[in-house]
Scaffold this motif. Structure first.
Motif, short mmCIF file in Angstrom:
data_model
loop_
_atom_site.label_atom_id
_atom_site.label_comp_id
_atom_site.label_asym_id
_atom_site.label_seq_id
_atom_site.Cartn_x
_atom_site.Cartn_y
_atom_site.Cartn_z
N LYS A 1 29.15 35.20 32.79
CA LYS A 1 30.35 35.41 33.61
C LYS A 1 30.95 36.79 33.35
O LYS A 1 31.27 37.52 34.29
N GLN B 1 31.34 39.84 36.02
CA GLN B 1 32.63 40.39 36.39
C GLN B 1 32.64 41.91 36.26
O GLN B 1 33.17 42.60 37.13
N HIS C 1 43.30 43.08 40.11
CA HIS C 1 43.78 41.82 39.54
C HIS C 1 44.86 41.32 40.46
O HIS C 1 46.02 41.69 40.33
N ASP D 1 33.43 26.68 39.02
CA ASP D 1 34.69 27.44 38.93
C ASP D 1 34.44 28.90 38.60
O ASP D 1 35.08 29.80 39.16
N ASP D 2 33.49 29.14 37.68
CA ASP D 2 33.14 30.53 37.34
C ASP D 2 32.68 31.28 38.59
O ASP D 2 33.14 32.38 38.88
N GLN E 1 33.10 30.60 41.72
CA GLN E 1 34.15 30.75 42.71
C GLN E 1 35.12 31.86 42.31
O GLN E 1 35.58 32.63 43.14
N GLU E 2 35.41 31.91 41.01
CA GLU E 2 36.32 32.95 40.53
C GLU E 2 35.72 34.34 40.74
O GLU E 2 36.42 35.28 41.10
N ILE E 3 34.42 34.44 40.56
CA ILE E 3 33.77 35.74 40.70
C ILE E 3 33.65 36.13 42.18
O ILE E 3 33.96 37.25 42.57
N ARG F 1 35.17 34.71 44.85
CA ARG F 1 36.45 34.60 45.56
C ARG F 1 36.31 34.14 47.01
O ARG F 1 36.93 34.71 47.91
#
Lengths: 93, 270
Positions: free
Chosen positions: A23, A27, A74, B196-197, B199-201, B203
Motif C-alpha cells: 500500500k 501511494q 490530501h 479498503d486499501d 479503494q483508498e488508493i 479513490r
C-alpha cells in the motif's frame, strides 16, 4: 528458539505485514505518476528540485538521487514534501 | 436510454473477459436487452468464455468494413434470450478497429439495446482506447496486487482525459471499482491489499468484490459464464454486482474472512 518466536509471532499476528508495504509503495508511486500526468501537475516542480539541490549542495556533499520533491494531494490541500537523505558523515563542501 | 459500459483494467489476466461475460449475462437475466462486444482484435476470447466460439461467422471488423450487416454478426447467447455477443476478429490487424467505425456500430446498437458492454483488451493501445472511448460508465477490474492497482490508476487517468465524454466536456465517465480474485484469508493475514486499501488508493466507488475461486476455471472450461454456476461464491458475487449496478442496495459479501480456528492457524489449514 527462532522457530518458537516465529510461531509465537504468527499466532499473535506479528509477522511483517506485507500488504502494508504494498500500500505504501503504491501511494508513493501513484502520487508521483498522477503529478506527472498533466492537468494538476505543477510545472515548476523540476526547477524547484534543481534549485533546492544546488542550495543543499553548497553545504553538504549529497548524491543527486538522495533528494526527492513531491507534491501530494490530501483532501482539500496540497502537501509539498521535501525529502533529503544526508550521507553518514555529511561535511561542508 | 442505452448505456455503454466498458470493462477495463490496463493489466491483463485480472478477469476482464470473465467479468464482461458474467456482467452482461447478469444484466440480461434482469431483463435488459444486452450486447457484449469483444474489442480484443487478434486475440479474441470472449466467444470461448461465452461458449459460442463455433457459431462465429462474422466479426466486428467485418461490420466496420461493410462486409456484413451488424445483425448478421450478432450471436444470440445460449443461456439468455436477450443477450447477444459481437465477436472480435481473430485475423485482422487491430488498426482496422477505427474509432468512427466503432462509433457507428455503437449508435446502431443503441437503437435496439439497453446495455452495451465493451470488453476491453489489456494494455493502453488502440484496442483498449476504442473500447473505452464511447463509454458512459466504466467497470475498472482490479486485482489486490500492486501492478494491477497501478495499471487501473493509469486507465482511470486515460478515461478522465481522453474518453469521448472528457474530450467533449460532457459529464465524466462514471467509474466503478470491481476487485476480483480476492482472498479474504490472505487479506486477514496481512499478505494481500484489502478492498479498503485499494479503494483508498484509487479513490473510486466500490461496486463489487469477486472472491478468488476455482469455479472461474470450471466456468471457462465449459464455456458458461461464471454467473450461471449455481451456488458458487463467484456467481453470487456477480449477481450482487449487477444488482448494485441497477441501483439496488446490496451489502458487500465475500470481503471478510471467517475467523480461523486456533487449530487452523497452527497447522495452516485453508
Amino acid at each position: 528458539m527462532s522457530i518458537i518466536t516465529t510461531l509465537l509471532d504468527y499466532m499473535r499476528g506479528n509477522e511483517k505485514k506485507n500488504a502494508a508495504v504494498a500500500k505504501e509503495r503504491l501511494q508513493i508511486i501513484l502520487a508521483h505518476e498522477r503529478a506527472g500526468r498533466g492537468g494538476c501537475a505543477p510545472d515548476y516542480l523540476p526547477a524547484l528540485q534543481e534549485e533546492l539541490l544546488e542550495v543543499i549542495a553548497k553545504y553538504i556533499h549529497i548524491d543527486r538521487e538522495k533528494i526527492k520533491v513531491q507534491l501530494e494531494k490530501h483532501g482539500d490541500y496540497d502537501v509539498l514534501e521535501l525529502n533529503v537523505t544526508l550521507p553518514e558523515n555529511a561535511r561542508v563542501g | 436510454m442505452a448505456k455503454v459500459i466498458v470493462v477495463t483494467s490496463g493489466k491483463g489476466g485480472v478477469g476482464k473477459t470473465t467479468t464482461s461475460a458474467s456482467f452482461a449475462s447478469g444484466l440480461a437475466l434482469r431483463g435488459n436487452k444486452t450486447v457484449v462486444i469483444d474489442f480484443d482484435v487478434g486475440l479474441r476470447n470472449l466467444d470461448l468464455i461465452m461458449g459460442c466460439e463455433r457459431r462465429v461467422v462474422f466479426d466486428i471488423i467485418n461490420v466496420i468494413n461493410g462486409d456484413a450487416a451488424l445483425n448478421r454478426a450478432l450471436i444470440k447467447d445460449k443461456h439468455c434470450d436477450n443477450l447477444f455477443v459481437l465477436p472480435a476478429s481473430q485475423t485482422r490487424d487491430k488498426d482496422a478497429l477505427s474509432l468512427d467505425g466503432v462509433g457507428k456500430i455503437i449508435d446502431e446498437l443503441k437503437e435496439s439495446f439497453d446495455c452495451i458492454v465493451c470488453d476491453s483488451p489489456a494494455g493502453i493501445e488502440h484496442g483498449a482506447f476504442s473500447a473505452m472511448y464511447y463509454a458512459d460508465e466504466a467497470l475498472v477490474v482490479t486485482n489486490p496486487e500492486v501492478s494491477s492497482v497501478r495499471d487501473s490508476d493509469r486507465i482511470l487517468g486515460i478515461l478522465a482525459a481522453k474518453s469521448k465524454r472528457a474530450v467533449e466536456g460532457l459529464e465524466p465517465v462514471k467509474e466503478h471499482l470491481l476487485v476480483t480474485r480476492y482472498n479474504t484469508g490472505r487479506v486477514a493475514a496481512g499478505e494481500m491489499l484489502s478492498v479498503d486499501d485499494i479503494q483508498e488508493i484509487l479513490r473510486i466507488p466500490l461496486l463489487g468484490v469477486i472472491p478468488e475461486s476455482e469455479s472461474v476455471l470450471q466456468a471457462s472450461n465449459s464455456g458458461t459464464p461464471a454467473i450461471h454456476l449455481d451456488k458458487s461464491d463467484v456467481a453470487e458475487a456477480y449477481k450482487d454486482l449487477v444488482a448494485r449496478f441497477m441501483g439496488e442496495e446490496v451489502p458487500m459479501r465475500f470481503v471478510t474472512a471467517e475467523k480461523a480456528s486456533l487449530f487452523k492457524r497452527l497447522f495452516g489449514g485453508r
